[in-house]
Design a protein around this motif. Structure first.
Motif, PDB file in Angstrom:
ATOM      1  N   MET A 162       0.853  -1.180   0.000  1.00 19.26           N
ATOM      2  CA  MET A 162       0.000   0.000   0.000  1.00 19.26           C
ATOM      3  C   MET A 162       0.899   1.244   0.000  1.00 19.26           C
ATOM      4  O   MET A 162       1.794   1.364   0.827  1.00 19.26           O
ATOM      5  CB  MET A 162      -0.881  -0.021   1.250  1.00 19.26           C
ATOM      6  N   PRO A 163       0.666   2.190  -0.912  1.00 18.92           N
ATOM      7  CA  PRO A 163       1.524   3.378  -0.968  1.00 18.92           C
ATOM      8  C   PRO A 163       1.348   4.278   0.250  1.00 18.92           C
ATOM      9  O   PRO A 163       0.258   4.369   0.815  1.00 18.92           O
ATOM     10  CB  PRO A 163       1.077   4.097  -2.244  1.00 18.92           C
ATOM     11  N   LYS A 164       2.436   4.909   0.633  1.00 17.68           N
ATOM     12  CA  LYS A 164       2.418   5.816   1.775  1.00 17.68           C
ATOM     13  C   LYS A 164       1.688   7.102   1.375  1.00 17.68           C
ATOM     14  O   LYS A 164       1.940   7.676   0.318  1.00 17.68           O
ATOM     15  CB  LYS A 164       3.850   6.139   2.194  1.00 17.68           C
ATOM     16  N   ILE A 165       0.762   7.544   2.223  1.00 14.58           N
ATOM     17  CA  ILE A 165       0.025   8.781   1.972  1.00 14.58           C
ATOM     18  C   ILE A 165       0.818   9.931   2.576  1.00 14.58           C
ATOM     19  O   ILE A 165       1.174   9.918   3.747  1.00 14.58           O
ATOM     20  CB  ILE A 165      -1.396   8.725   2.574  1.00 14.58           C
ATOM     21  N   VAL A 166       1.127  10.919   1.747  1.00 11.19           N
ATOM     22  CA  VAL A 166       1.940  12.050   2.174  1.00 11.19           C
ATOM     23  C   VAL A 166       1.056  13.286   2.276  1.00 11.19           C
ATOM     24  O   VAL A 166       0.326  13.609   1.350  1.00 11.19           O
ATOM     25  CB  VAL A 166       3.087  12.312   1.162  1.00 11.19           C
ATOM     26  N   ASN A 167       1.118  13.941   3.418  1.00 16.84           N
ATOM     27  CA  ASN A 167       0.437  15.224   3.573  1.00 16.84           C
ATOM     28  C   ASN A 167       1.374  16.286   2.993  1.00 16.84           C
ATOM     29  O   ASN A 167       2.419  16.587   3.557  1.00 16.84           O
ATOM     30  CB  ASN A 167       0.151  15.499   5.054  1.00 16.84           C
ATOM     31  N   HIS A 168       0.987  16.826   1.845  1.00 17.13           N
ATOM     32  CA  HIS A 168       1.881  17.720   1.115  1.00 17.13           C
ATOM     33  C   HIS A 168       2.159  19.028   1.855  1.00 17.13           C
ATOM     34  O   HIS A 168       3.275  19.547   1.791  1.00 17.13           O
ATOM     35  CB  HIS A 168       1.329  17.979  -0.290  1.00 17.13           C
ATOM     36  N   GLU A 169       1.173  19.539   2.559  1.00 16.54           N
ATOM     37  CA  GLU A 169       1.395  20.778   3.315  1.00 16.54           C
ATOM     38  C   GLU A 169       2.372  20.545   4.456  1.00 16.54           C
ATOM     39  O   GLU A 169       3.239  21.372   4.721  1.00 16.54           O
ATOM     40  CB  GLU A 169       0.075  21.365   3.826  1.00 16.54           C
TER      41      GLU A 169
END
Length: 190
Positions: free
Chosen positions: A1-8
């Motif tokens: 499962m790909p890591k979810i990155v919070n862009h802010e």
């Protein structure tokens, strides 16, 4: 499962890593590579958010300004006498504790913009002028003061105190700084 990155959050991490590099090595040492290393990210990850070093520096400085503004606005939400409110707001520009790195970075950035002859209007001065105008319109300042001169004077006092603290040549603790600013406010308030 790909890591979810919070862009802010990632951009804020990169900006704060930029602060650390600038505070430690100056703007000359703030390469995208050194910032990536400080943030523990790959060069490509940093470049994903910022195409140029200039873009990264602008964002990092914008974050400094945003944080200071947020802290100042928090003071306006608390009921307090006007002079105390102004004192608390002005103290946000004084490099004490966590605010030290903000001031170091801000001064480096201002110097950089001066060297490039790209310094625009001073947002701190504009904020102080707005504050002084509002205080005057509310009848809280003495009638015999020159608004422009007093705004410059107050700004110079706060900047001077900040610089003295960073230089470490004059020992100023928070209570003494508050007293010096309060003394100036006593002079201009009704």
């Amino acid at each position: 499962m790909p890591k979810i990155v919070n862009h802010e959050e990632r951009k804020a991490l990169i900006a704060k890593s930029t602060w650390n590099v600038i505070a430690r090595d100056g703007l000359e040492g703030a390469s995208v590579r050194s910032i990536a290393k400080e943030a523990n990210l790959s060069l490509g990850a940093v470049r994903h958010y910022f195409n140029t070093q200039e873009e990264l520096l602008e964002f990092a400085m914008g974050l400094v300004e945003e944080q200071v503004t947020e802290r100042i606005m928090e003071h306006t939400k608390q009921p307090q006498p006007p002079k105390q409110l102004v004192l608390n707001m002005l103290m946000e520009f004084i490099p004490i504790g966590n605010r030290t790195i903000e001031m170091q970075v801000w001064l480096e950035y201002i110097s950089y913009k001066l060297r490039k002859k790209e310094l625009r209007e001073d947002s701190v001065h504009q904020g102080m002028l707005s504050m002084m105008t509002q205080l005057n319109e509310n009848g809280l300042l003495r009638k015999d003061i020159n608004m422009e001169e007093e705004t410059i004077h107050l700004h110079a006092l706060v900047d001077g105190l900040a610089l003295h603290i960073l230089m470490g040549l004059v020992k100023l603790d928070e209570n003494r700084i508050r007293l010096l600013i309060e003394r100036e406010l006593d002079r201009i308030f009704t």
